[in-house]
Write an enzyme that holds these catalytic residues in place. Structure first.
Site, PDB file in Angstrom:
ATOM      1  N   TYR A  31      36.503  -1.445  -3.527  1.00 41.41           N
ATOM      2  CA  TYR A  31      35.157  -1.376  -4.107  1.00 41.41           C
ATOM      3  C   TYR A  31      34.830  -2.691  -4.827  1.00 41.41           C
ATOM      4  CZ  TYR A  31      31.438  -0.601  -7.408  1.00 41.41           C
ATOM      5  OH  TYR A  31      30.290  -0.771  -8.141  1.00 41.41           O
ATOM      6  N   PRO A  84      26.811  -8.574 -14.597  1.00 43.52           N
ATOM      7  CA  PRO A  84      27.012  -7.131 -14.749  1.00 43.52           C
ATOM      8  C   PRO A  84      27.826  -6.564 -13.589  1.00 43.52           C
ATOM      9  CG  PRO A  84      24.804  -7.592 -13.934  1.00 43.52           C
ATOM     10  CD  PRO A  84      25.418  -8.923 -14.265  1.00 43.52           C
ATOM     11  N   SER A 113      26.249  -3.446 -17.372  1.00 48.85           N
ATOM     12  CA  SER A 113      25.553  -2.743 -16.283  1.00 48.85           C
ATOM     13  C   SER A 113      24.962  -1.416 -16.738  1.00 48.85           C
ATOM     14  CB  SER A 113      26.551  -2.476 -15.155  1.00 48.85           C
ATOM     15  OG  SER A 113      26.003  -1.604 -14.189  1.00 48.85           O
ATOM     16  N   GLN A 134      21.845  -5.091 -18.333  1.00 43.18           N
ATOM     17  CA  GLN A 134      21.342  -5.141 -16.951  1.00 43.18           C
ATOM     18  C   GLN A 134      20.717  -3.803 -16.620  1.00 43.18           C
ATOM     19  OE1 GLN A 134      23.133  -3.280 -14.217  1.00 43.18           O
ATOM     20  NE2 GLN A 134      21.286  -3.638 -12.984  1.00 43.18           N
ATOM     21  N   TYR A 136      18.892  -1.222 -14.007  1.00 40.18           N
ATOM     22  CA  TYR A 136      18.349  -0.705 -12.749  1.00 40.18           C
ATOM     23  C   TYR A 136      17.171   0.163 -13.144  1.00 40.18           C
ATOM     24  CZ  TYR A 136      22.116  -2.232  -9.629  1.00 40.18           C
ATOM     25  OH  TYR A 136      22.977  -2.986  -8.875  1.00 40.18           O
ATOM     26  N   THR A 162      17.720  -6.064 -12.291  1.00 36.60           N
ATOM     27  CA  THR A 162      18.226  -6.365 -10.956  1.00 36.60           C
ATOM     28  C   THR A 162      17.159  -6.029  -9.926  1.00 36.60           C
ATOM     29  OG1 THR A 162      20.472  -6.041 -11.686  1.00 36.60           O
ATOM     30  CG2 THR A 162      20.085  -5.870  -9.315  1.00 36.60           C
ATOM     31  N   ARG A 171      28.466  -0.820   2.473  1.00 37.03           N
ATOM     32  CA  ARG A 171      29.825  -1.175   1.996  1.00 37.03           C
ATOM     33  C   ARG A 171      30.840  -0.448   2.886  1.00 37.03           C
ATOM     34  NH1 ARG A 171      28.563  -1.749  -3.791  1.00 37.03           N
ATOM     35  NH2 ARG A 171      26.573  -2.879  -3.774  1.00 37.03           N
ATOM     36  N   LYS A 237      17.176 -10.614 -11.750  1.00 35.12           N
ATOM     37  CA  LYS A 237      18.462 -10.969 -11.123  1.00 35.12           C
ATOM     38  C   LYS A 237      18.411 -10.604  -9.643  1.00 35.12           C
ATOM     39  CE  LYS A 237      23.405  -9.903 -11.282  1.00 35.12           C
ATOM     40  NZ  LYS A 237      23.633  -8.965 -10.176  1.00 35.12           N
ATOM     41  N   HIS A 260      23.906 -10.691  -5.130  1.00 31.87           N
ATOM     42  CA  HIS A 260      24.707  -9.526  -5.532  1.00 31.87           C
ATOM     43  C   HIS A 260      26.159  -9.674  -5.061  1.00 31.87           C
ATOM     44  CE1 HIS A 260      23.508  -5.558  -7.343  1.00 31.87           C
ATOM     45  NE2 HIS A 260      24.750  -5.257  -7.011  1.00 31.87           N
ATOM     46  N   ARG A 263      27.127  -8.173  -1.646  1.00 31.64           N
ATOM     47  CA  ARG A 263      27.375  -6.733  -1.538  1.00 31.64           C
ATOM     48  C   ARG A 263      26.175  -5.966  -0.999  1.00 31.64           C
ATOM     49  NH1 ARG A 263      31.667  -5.249  -4.817  1.00 31.64           N
ATOM     50  NH2 ARG A 263      30.787  -3.378  -5.746  1.00 31.64           N
ATOM     51  N   ASP A 291      24.804 -16.946  -9.698  1.00 30.81           N
ATOM     52  CA  ASP A 291      26.135 -16.355  -9.537  1.00 30.81           C
ATOM     53  C   ASP A 291      26.478 -16.239  -8.059  1.00 30.81           C
ATOM     54  OD1 ASP A 291      25.282 -13.889  -8.368  1.00 30.81           O
ATOM     55  OD2 ASP A 291      25.267 -12.844 -10.282  1.00 30.81           O
ATOM     56  N   GLY A 314      31.386 -12.488 -11.497  1.00 29.15           N
ATOM     57  CA  GLY A 314      31.500 -11.032 -11.410  1.00 29.15           C
ATOM     58  C   GLY A 314      32.952 -10.624 -11.227  1.00 29.15           C
ATOM     59  N   ARG A 315      33.415 -10.638  -9.984  1.00 28.24           N
ATOM     60  CA  ARG A 315      34.778 -10.173  -9.690  1.00 28.24           C
ATOM     61  C   ARG A 315      35.855 -10.828 -10.560  1.00 28.24           C
ATOM     62  NH1 ARG A 315      31.846 -10.696  -5.002  1.00 28.24           N
ATOM     63  NH2 ARG A 315      31.704  -8.919  -3.588  1.00 28.24           N
TER      64      ARG A 315
HETATM   65  C1  LIG Z   1      32.376  -4.274  -8.621  1.00 28.79           C
HETATM   66  C2  LIG Z   1      31.014  -4.890  -8.775  1.00 28.79           C
HETATM   67  C3  LIG Z   1      30.008  -4.139  -9.364  1.00 28.79           C
HETATM   68  C4  LIG Z   1      28.748  -4.700  -9.544  1.00 28.79           C
HETATM   69  N1  LIG Z   1      27.802  -3.970 -10.205  1.00 28.79           N
HETATM   70  C5  LIG Z   1      26.607  -4.528 -10.460  1.00 28.79           C
HETATM   71  C6  LIG Z   1      25.645  -3.832 -11.243  1.00 28.79           C
HETATM   72  O1  LIG Z   1      25.887  -2.735 -11.733  1.00 28.79           O
HETATM   73  N2  LIG Z   1      24.448  -4.431 -11.442  1.00 28.79           N
HETATM   74  C7  LIG Z   1      24.157  -5.676 -10.920  1.00 28.79           C
HETATM   75  O2  LIG Z   1      23.059  -6.188 -11.129  1.00 28.79           O
HETATM   76  N3  LIG Z   1      25.057  -6.366 -10.204  1.00 28.79           N
HETATM   77  C8  LIG Z   1      26.278  -5.834  -9.967  1.00 28.79           C
HETATM   78  N4  LIG Z   1      27.202  -6.543  -9.267  1.00 28.79           N
HETATM   79  C9  LIG Z   1      26.892  -7.923  -8.818  1.00 28.79           C
HETATM   80  C10 LIG Z   1      27.305  -8.951  -9.891  1.00 28.79           C
HETATM   81  O3  LIG Z   1      26.469  -8.878 -11.017  1.00 28.79           O
HETATM   82  C11 LIG Z   1      27.240 -10.413  -9.379  1.00 28.79           C
HETATM   83  O4  LIG Z   1      25.956 -10.651  -8.849  1.00 28.79           O
HETATM   84  C12 LIG Z   1      28.297 -10.765  -8.348  1.00 28.79           C
HETATM   85  O5  LIG Z   1      29.503 -10.060  -8.568  1.00 28.79           O
HETATM   86  C13 LIG Z   1      28.561 -12.260  -8.395  1.00 28.79           C
HETATM   87  O6  LIG Z   1      29.459 -12.652  -7.427  1.00 28.79           O
HETATM   88  P1  LIG Z   1      31.043 -12.905  -7.665  1.00 28.79           P
HETATM   89  O7  LIG Z   1      31.661 -11.546  -7.765  1.00 28.79           O
HETATM   90  O8  LIG Z   1      31.429 -13.639  -6.425  1.00 28.79           O
HETATM   91  O9  LIG Z   1      31.220 -13.716  -8.915  1.00 28.79           O
HETATM   92  C14 LIG Z   1      28.473  -6.011  -9.069  1.00 28.79           C
HETATM   93  C15 LIG Z   1      29.495  -6.749  -8.465  1.00 28.79           C
HETATM   94  C16 LIG Z   1      30.760  -6.210  -8.329  1.00 28.79           C
HETATM   95  C17 LIG Z   1      31.833  -7.050  -7.700  1.00 28.79           C
HETATM   96  C1  LIG Z   2      26.185   1.490  -8.668  1.00 27.76           C
HETATM   97  C2  LIG Z   2      26.018   0.243  -7.868  1.00 27.76           C
HETATM   98  C3  LIG Z   2      24.613   0.075  -7.417  1.00 27.76           C
HETATM   99  C4  LIG Z   2      26.530  -0.903  -8.678  1.00 27.76           C
HETATM  100  C5  LIG Z   2      26.394  -2.213  -7.996  1.00 27.76           C
HETATM  101  O1  LIG Z   2      25.462  -2.912  -8.194  1.00 27.76           O
HETATM  102  C6  LIG Z   2      27.427  -2.680  -7.097  1.00 27.76           C
HETATM  103  O2  LIG Z   2      28.410  -1.972  -6.837  1.00 27.76           O
HETATM  104  O3  LIG Z   2      27.272  -3.796  -6.575  1.00 27.76           O
END
Ligand SMILES: Cc1cc2nc3c(=O)[nH]c(=O)nc-3n(C[C@H](O)[C@H](O)[C@H](O)COP(=O)(O)O)c2cc1C
Ligand SMILES: CC(C)CC(=O)C(=O)O
Length: 364
Positions: A31, A84, A113, A134, A136, A162, A171, A237, A260, A263, A291, A314-315
């Protein structure tokens, strides 16, 4: 008396990645790591940085580097923020409380988040440093206003909306694993919203692709409404296009460039590729953040040289959280900070303002 075994030395973000992989259940790891579909955009995000080379200046007489950056009146020791990420309870038992504590110890700003495991109030109570919320946007605008008001009351100093997720991406790792977020319960802030409702395909208006906890029909007027209702600075975002960035800046809304983390829409462009054009469109009127794929201090300086005011990861900080809790978040941020300082020093750049586009060229 026995002494605790020495903790393995983790020097780079890649070291934290390996540690997280070793400790997380396979479905939570997937995930975290996964992107949409073929994960092309995930790869492109990293490759966009690899494709750029740096042109250091010499004999600049520089000693010492200053990496401070002020965003919306908050001075930060580093231009690296926490993007986030949802459901930190999947990654560590202390969840977002560990994240905000770990980030504050490194002086970094956390973006929390909407889908946090802990409530905004619990996170606010644990936070000893600055944080943003952040959002939604919820279909129920009263609930949306309530969330933002709670975040502000709990200490959030900006609202990051976002805008790249009318639906979540395909996914495929999660589908194969039968993994649904959150596997451990309802996101605390959305306790009253039924996340399963849209899986019922009988409603043709939704056709089963939408998450009932995210309003797909958000428009520019919602951002302006949020500015009024929250009394906070608002950022959008998920912007990658100069026309959208110009429109945001015209309305006084900050621009957070993102796909994102690859993703959502696979084959969406890497934000870095569009950064010079977006920075041009914004022309300094509002902050520009970026990002996606930032893993090294050299990546940080490339983004700033091309016009970003700050970057977010993020990660990588979640790897730190999974590996070592709050301490891991701090250590991961410090590792990246040190690399950023070294990159500035080796570029002959005394501060962030001296990171200019001439420092960057295509590598080939
Ligand atoms: C596990 C995970 C959960 C995320 N959840 C959110 C979220 O709740 N809201 C959001 O705007 N972006 C979310 N994102 C996107 C991140 O904010 C960010 O845009 C992205 O992880 C940046 O890329 P990087 O992981 O390569 O640094 C999520 C990313 C990951 C990896
Ligand atoms: C609950 C999801 C929409 C969270 C998210 O933004 C993500 O997993 O990339």
């Amino acid at each position: 008396m026995t002494t605790a075994p020495p903790r393995p030395q983790r020097i780079t973000l890649a070291d934290f990645h390996e540690a997280a992989r070793a400790v997380l259940p396979a479905d939570a790891y997937d995930y975290l790591e996964g992107g949409a579909a073929d994960e092309r955009t995930v790869r492109w995000n990293a490759e966009a940085y690899e494709r750029l080379a740096l042109l250091p200046r010499v004999l600049t007489g520089t000693s010492g580097v200053d990496t401070r950056r002020t965003l919306y009146g908050t001075e930060l020791p580093s231009p690296v923020l926490l993007a986030p990420t949802a459901s930190h309870g999947l990654f560590h038992p202390e969840a977002e409380a560990a994240t905000v504590r770990g980030a504050a110890a490194a002086g970094a700003l956390t973006t929390v988040s909407t889908f946090s495991t802990l409530t905004l109030e619990e996170i606010g109570a644990a936070a000893t440093g600055p944080w943003w919320f952040q959002l939604y946007v919820q279909r129920d605008r009263a609930l949306t206003a309530d969330l933002v008001g709670r975040a502000r009351a709990a200490g959030a100093s900006a609202c990051v909306v976002t805008v790249d997720t009318p639906v979540t991406g395909l996914r495929e790792r999660d589908l194969r694993n039968g993994f649904a977020l959150p596997s451990h319960g309802t996101p605390a802030n959305l306790a009253g919203v039924d996340g399963a409702a849209d899986r019922d395909n009988s409603d043709p208006a939704h056709r089963g692709i939408h998450d009932p906890r995210i309003d797909p029909a958000v428009g520019w007027s919602d951002l302006e409404w949020l500015r009024t209702v929250s009394g906070l600075p608002v950022l959008a975002k998920g912007v990658v296009r100069p026309d959208d960035a110009r429109r945001a800046a015209d309305a006084g809304i900050g621009v957070w460039m993102s796909n994102h983390g690859g993703r959502n829409l696979d084959t969406a462009i890497a934000p870095l590729t569009m950064l010079p054009a977006v920075a041009d469109a914004v022309a300094g009127r509002v902050p520009v953040l970026v990002d996606g794929g930032i893993r090294r201090g050299t990546d940080v300086v490339k983004a700033l040289a091309l016009g970003a005011d700050a970057v977010a990861i993020g990660r990588p900080y979640v790897w730190g959280l999974a590996a070592d809790g709050a301490e891991g978040v701090t250590a991961a941020l410090r590792a990246l900070h040190r690399e950023t300082e070294l990159a500035l020093a080796l570029l002959g750049a005394p501060d962030l303002a001296s990171l200019t586009p001439d420092l960057v060229r295509p590598a080939r």
